[in-house]
Design a protein around this motif. Structure first.
Motif, PDB file in Angstrom:
ATOM      1  N   LYS A  34       0.831  -1.218   0.000  1.00 60.00           N
ATOM      2  CA  LYS A  34       0.000   0.000   0.000  1.00 60.00           C
ATOM      3  C   LYS A  34       0.858   1.258   0.000  1.00 60.00           C
ATOM      4  O   LYS A  34       1.789   1.362   0.804  1.00 60.00           O
ATOM      5  CB  LYS A  34      -0.874   0.034   1.266  1.00 60.00           C
ATOM      6  CG  LYS A  34      -1.810  -1.141   1.383  1.00 60.00           C
ATOM      7  CD  LYS A  34      -2.721  -1.023   2.590  1.00 60.00           C
ATOM      8  CE  LYS A  34      -3.716  -2.182   2.567  1.00 60.00           C
ATOM      9  NZ  LYS A  34      -4.679  -2.099   3.674  1.00 60.00           N
ATOM     10  N   VAL A  91      -3.461   0.384  -3.530  1.00 62.14           N
ATOM     11  CA  VAL A  91      -3.342  -0.917  -2.857  1.00 62.14           C
ATOM     12  C   VAL A  91      -3.175  -2.033  -3.895  1.00 62.14           C
ATOM     13  O   VAL A  91      -3.951  -2.116  -4.846  1.00 62.14           O
ATOM     14  CB  VAL A  91      -4.599  -1.210  -2.004  1.00 62.14           C
ATOM     15  CG1 VAL A  91      -4.548  -2.612  -1.412  1.00 62.14           C
ATOM     16  CG2 VAL A  91      -4.730  -0.180  -0.905  1.00 62.14           C
ATOM     17  N   GLU A  96       1.726  -5.422   4.129  1.00 59.26           N
ATOM     18  CA  GLU A  96       1.036  -6.118   5.213  1.00 59.26           C
ATOM     19  C   GLU A  96       0.537  -7.505   4.832  1.00 59.26           C
ATOM     20  O   GLU A  96       0.374  -7.844   3.663  1.00 59.26           O
ATOM     21  CB  GLU A  96      -0.077  -5.261   5.805  1.00 59.26           C
ATOM     22  CG  GLU A  96      -1.204  -4.960   4.849  1.00 59.26           C
ATOM     23  CD  GLU A  96      -2.306  -4.149   5.519  1.00 59.26           C
ATOM     24  OE1 GLU A  96      -2.019  -3.210   6.270  1.00 59.26           O
ATOM     25  OE2 GLU A  96      -3.479  -4.459   5.257  1.00 59.26           O
ATOM     26  N   GLU A  97       0.315  -8.250   5.875  1.00 56.92           N
ATOM     27  CA  GLU A  97      -0.213  -9.609   5.794  1.00 56.92           C
ATOM     28  C   GLU A  97      -1.532  -9.620   5.014  1.00 56.92           C
ATOM     29  O   GLU A  97      -2.370  -8.735   5.192  1.00 56.92           O
ATOM     30  CB  GLU A  97      -0.451 -10.044   7.252  1.00 56.92           C
ATOM     31  CG  GLU A  97      -1.175 -11.316   7.482  1.00 56.92           C
ATOM     32  CD  GLU A  97      -1.697 -11.399   8.948  1.00 56.92           C
ATOM     33  OE1 GLU A  97      -2.270 -12.431   9.292  1.00 56.92           O
ATOM     34  OE2 GLU A  97      -1.526 -10.422   9.722  1.00 56.92           O
ATOM     35  N   LEU A 156      -5.146 -10.737   4.549  1.00 56.88           N
ATOM     36  CA  LEU A 156      -6.186 -11.248   5.456  1.00 56.88           C
ATOM     37  C   LEU A 156      -7.260 -11.948   4.645  1.00 56.88           C
ATOM     38  O   LEU A 156      -7.710 -11.426   3.625  1.00 56.88           O
ATOM     39  CB  LEU A 156      -6.836 -10.093   6.218  1.00 56.88           C
ATOM     40  CG  LEU A 156      -5.942  -9.301   7.153  1.00 56.88           C
ATOM     41  CD1 LEU A 156      -6.715  -8.098   7.696  1.00 56.88           C
ATOM     42  CD2 LEU A 156      -5.458 -10.180   8.309  1.00 56.88           C
ATOM     43  N   GLU A 172     -15.534  -8.953   3.833  1.00 54.13           N
ATOM     44  CA  GLU A 172     -15.355  -7.538   4.155  1.00 54.13           C
ATOM     45  C   GLU A 172     -16.666  -6.882   4.567  1.00 54.13           C
ATOM     46  O   GLU A 172     -17.721  -7.217   4.037  1.00 54.13           O
ATOM     47  CB  GLU A 172     -14.822  -6.797   2.932  1.00 54.13           C
ATOM     48  CG  GLU A 172     -13.329  -6.852   2.828  1.00 54.13           C
ATOM     49  CD  GLU A 172     -12.823  -6.023   1.667  1.00 54.13           C
ATOM     50  OE1 GLU A 172     -12.874  -4.783   1.765  1.00 54.13           O
ATOM     51  OE2 GLU A 172     -12.373  -6.629   0.692  1.00 54.13           O
ATOM     52  N   ILE A 180      -8.917  -3.164   8.414  1.00 52.60           N
ATOM     53  CA  ILE A 180      -8.133  -3.006   7.181  1.00 52.60           C
ATOM     54  C   ILE A 180      -7.683  -1.558   7.073  1.00 52.60           C
ATOM     55  O   ILE A 180      -6.529  -1.262   6.815  1.00 52.60           O
ATOM     56  CB  ILE A 180      -8.950  -3.383   5.926  1.00 52.60           C
ATOM     57  CG1 ILE A 180      -9.387  -4.856   5.978  1.00 52.60           C
ATOM     58  CG2 ILE A 180      -8.123  -3.136   4.668  1.00 52.60           C
ATOM     59  CD1 ILE A 180     -10.276  -5.260   4.811  1.00 52.60           C
ATOM     60  N   GLU A 181      -8.600  -0.653   7.264  1.00 53.40           N
ATOM     61  CA  GLU A 181      -8.249   0.766   7.155  1.00 53.40           C
ATOM     62  C   GLU A 181      -9.336   1.611   7.785  1.00 53.40           C
ATOM     63  O   GLU A 181     -10.455   1.159   7.989  1.00 53.40           O
ATOM     64  CB  GLU A 181      -8.115   1.176   5.691  1.00 53.40           C
ATOM     65  CG  GLU A 181      -9.431   1.031   4.938  1.00 53.40           C
ATOM     66  CD  GLU A 181      -9.535   1.888   3.690  1.00 53.40           C
ATOM     67  OE1 GLU A 181      -8.589   2.600   3.357  1.00 53.40           O
ATOM     68  OE2 GLU A 181     -10.605   1.839   3.060  1.00 53.40           O
TER      69      GLU A 181
HETATM   70  P1  AMP Z   1      -7.783  -0.131   1.379  1.00 57.62           P
HETATM   71  O1  AMP Z   1      -7.547   0.999   0.400  1.00 57.62           O
HETATM   72  O2  AMP Z   1      -6.775  -0.237   2.457  1.00 57.62           O
HETATM   73  O3  AMP Z   1      -9.214  -0.174   1.822  1.00 57.62           O
HETATM   74  O4  AMP Z   1      -7.701  -1.472   0.505  1.00 57.62           O
HETATM   75  C1  AMP Z   1      -8.514  -1.663  -0.633  1.00 57.62           C
HETATM   76  C2  AMP Z   1      -9.019  -3.085  -0.649  1.00 57.62           C
HETATM   77  O5  AMP Z   1      -7.917  -3.988  -0.673  1.00 57.62           O
HETATM   78  C3  AMP Z   1      -9.813  -3.477   0.590  1.00 57.62           C
HETATM   79  O6  AMP Z   1     -11.142  -3.102   0.479  1.00 57.62           O
HETATM   80  C4  AMP Z   1      -9.617  -4.976   0.607  1.00 57.62           C
HETATM   81  O7  AMP Z   1     -10.487  -5.592  -0.317  1.00 57.62           O
HETATM   82  C5  AMP Z   1      -8.227  -5.146   0.096  1.00 57.62           C
HETATM   83  N1  AMP Z   1      -7.252  -5.260   1.200  1.00 57.62           N
HETATM   84  C6  AMP Z   1      -6.597  -4.263   1.811  1.00 57.62           C
HETATM   85  N2  AMP Z   1      -5.773  -4.739   2.768  1.00 57.62           N
HETATM   86  C7  AMP Z   1      -5.900  -6.082   2.766  1.00 57.62           C
HETATM   87  C8  AMP Z   1      -5.304  -7.138   3.515  1.00 57.62           C
HETATM   88  N3  AMP Z   1      -4.389  -6.918   4.452  1.00 57.62           N
HETATM   89  N4  AMP Z   1      -5.691  -8.407   3.227  1.00 57.62           N
HETATM   90  C9  AMP Z   1      -6.586  -8.658   2.253  1.00 57.62           C
HETATM   91  N5  AMP Z   1      -7.180  -7.696   1.516  1.00 57.62           N
HETATM   92  C10 AMP Z   1      -6.842  -6.421   1.753  1.00 57.62           C
END
Ligand code: AMP
Ligand code: GLY
Length: 424
Positions: free
Chosen positions: A143, A153, A184-185, A187, A191, A281-282
């Motif tokens: 990210k 991402v 990051e790991e 997951l 969701e 996640i965020e």
């Molecule tokens: P974010 O912008 O951080 O919300 O990430 C966008 C999308 O990526 C999320 O809605 C998840 O579908 C996926 N995602 C983000 N982080 C992870 C994670 N650590 N493991 C699996 N999927 C992730």
């Protein structure tokens, strides 16, 4: 009370629609607003970065309260700049908005306070990032640290993809947002999005929603800002809501206060419901768009005192009453979105769609032109409905979509089907 809403999307239309219904609203303004917002608020074309003009408007129109919709003005520090001048504001300070503005900030806060989230590393240089990748293996998630409009991402299933993502970030693909990265790991789980409102110390749940991020049916095609939403998410049972509040939301609000940046505003948690329990996640520091539209359709309590209670630090004195019925919103977008937009043509039939019981058509990007509207962006309308069940809400929303005559637009046809399947 005279109120100014900052923003121009479907979220801001929903906020203005709810605020306009308040028995204590005086004059309602929105900057810059859009063609639909103009039916409930006076729209004024202003750049939020032009603080002097924003302050001049606040003084001239005797505005008592400013509600900030999108993340850009929050991360810019608009709330701080207005509060400094004695203006009452809904929305977090720039320091608190780091929860959205910097993924690294949020990960470190979670680590210090035991808030469940994916294991991670933060990197400023390519070599260290590549070494960490090799050590962790795939699948893995890369990210850009800063705001990258949801595009920063990469979920890497192979080492080649992972290496390419790291090279891209440090190669400047996301500008300064990518000068630092978080790895990051990965997951595994389902969701869900969860919303709460905080006043610096207290926090009240607003409920859950499920977004549909991909542009086409069956979750195909590129990511978008969201093509539709349903609230609440059937995955967020009352027990899960309690667990998320106790393990993630309350500890975050307490941690932000303890570290000197009390959080006021909407906390929007992106969650992964894993076999180990919910993981963060965020965070976003605002209402989701289009999730706000489905949340506010269900809010029975007057929105205005809820938002002022956040600004005044008195959310503990407040109960929010909800319509038990679920809500569904379908986004209609200009053909070509999220890529190059085709000419949008004319939009008609909005009155007929809006006349259906339990339907509200929020405008995300329109301009009125004579007896019709024209689109002014990618996501254009949010056709939103309540129903006794998610199926009924979905049926009603699509019945309203069918009334809208807009050859230049398109929409997904499978919004809420996943939620219906999950609800069983
Ligand atoms: P974010 O912008 O951080 O919300 O990430 C966008 C999308 O990526 C999320 O809605 C998840 O579908 C996926 N995602 C983000 N982080 C992870 C994670 N650590 N493991 C699996 N999927 C992730
Ligand atoms: N619908 C996703 C967002 O507002 O970030």
């Amino acid at each position: 009370m005279n109120v100014l809403v900052i923003g121009s999307g479907g979220r801001e239309h929903a906020l203005c629609w709810a605020l306009a219904k308040s028995p204590v609203i005086g004059r309602l303004y929105c900057t810059p607003g859009n063609g639909g917002i103009a039916s409930v608020a006076t729209c004024i074309d202003l750049d939020f970065k032009d603080i002097d003009r924003v302050l001049a408007l606040i003084r001239a129109e005797k505005i008592d309260f400013v509600v900030i919709g999108p993340e850009a003005p929050l991360v810019f520090g608009l709330a701080d700049k207005l509060v400094e001048k004695g203006v009452k504001v809904f929305g977090p300070s720039a320091a608190a908005a780091q929860l959205e503005g910097s993924k690294g900030f949020t990960k470190d806060l979670c680590a210090r306070h035991g808030i469940p989230t994916a294991a991670y590393g933060r990197f400023h240089d390519r070599e260290a990032a590549l070494a960490y990748l090799k050590e962790q293996g795939v699948p893995i998630v890369i990210k850009a640290d800063g705001l990258a409009a949801g595009k920063g991402v990469v979920i890497a299933m192979t080492m080649d993809e992972a290496v390419e993502a790291v090279e891209d970030c440090f190669g400047g693909r996301f500008g300064s947002a990518g000068s630092e990265i978080v790895i990051e790991e990965f997951l595994e789980g389902e969701e869900a999005s969860f919303f709460a409102i905080a006043d610096g110390r207290h926090v009240v749940a607003l409920g859950s929603a499920q977004d549909h991020k991909r542009v086409f049916d069956g979750d195909q095609g590129p990511n978008t800002g969201g093509m539709g939403a349903v609230a609440p998410s059937p995955l967020m049972t009352p027990a899960m809501v309690d667990e998320v509040m106790e393990r993630i939301i309350r500890p975050t609000v307490a941690a932000m206060a303890a570290e000197g940046h009390p959080f006021k505003g909407v906390l929007y948690a992106g969650l992964m419901l894993t076999y180990k329990g919910p993981q963060l996640i965020e965070y976003n520091v605002r209402f989701g768009d289009p999730e706000c539209q489905v949340l506010l359709m269900r809010m029975k309590t007057d929105l205005l005192p809820v938002l002022t209670a956040s600004a005044d630090g008195v959310l503990d004195k407040l109960d929010i009453d909800w319509d038990p019925r679920p809500a569904v919103t379908v986004v209609m977008a200009t053909k070509g979105y999220p890529g190059d937009l085709q000419p949008g043509g004319e939009i008609r039939g909005l009155d007929k769609a809006g006349a259906i019981e339990d339907v509200v058509v929020f405008h995300a990007a329109t301009r009125a032109e004579g007896d019709h509207f024209v689109p002014t962006g990618g996501r254009v309308l949010n056709v939103t409905a309540l129903g006794e069940t998610i199926e009924k809400a979905r049926e009603t929303a699509y019945r309203a979509v069918a009334e809208i005559d807009w050859p230049g637009g398109f929409n997904r046809t499978d919004i809420a089907l996943k939620a219906i399947a999950a609800a069983g």
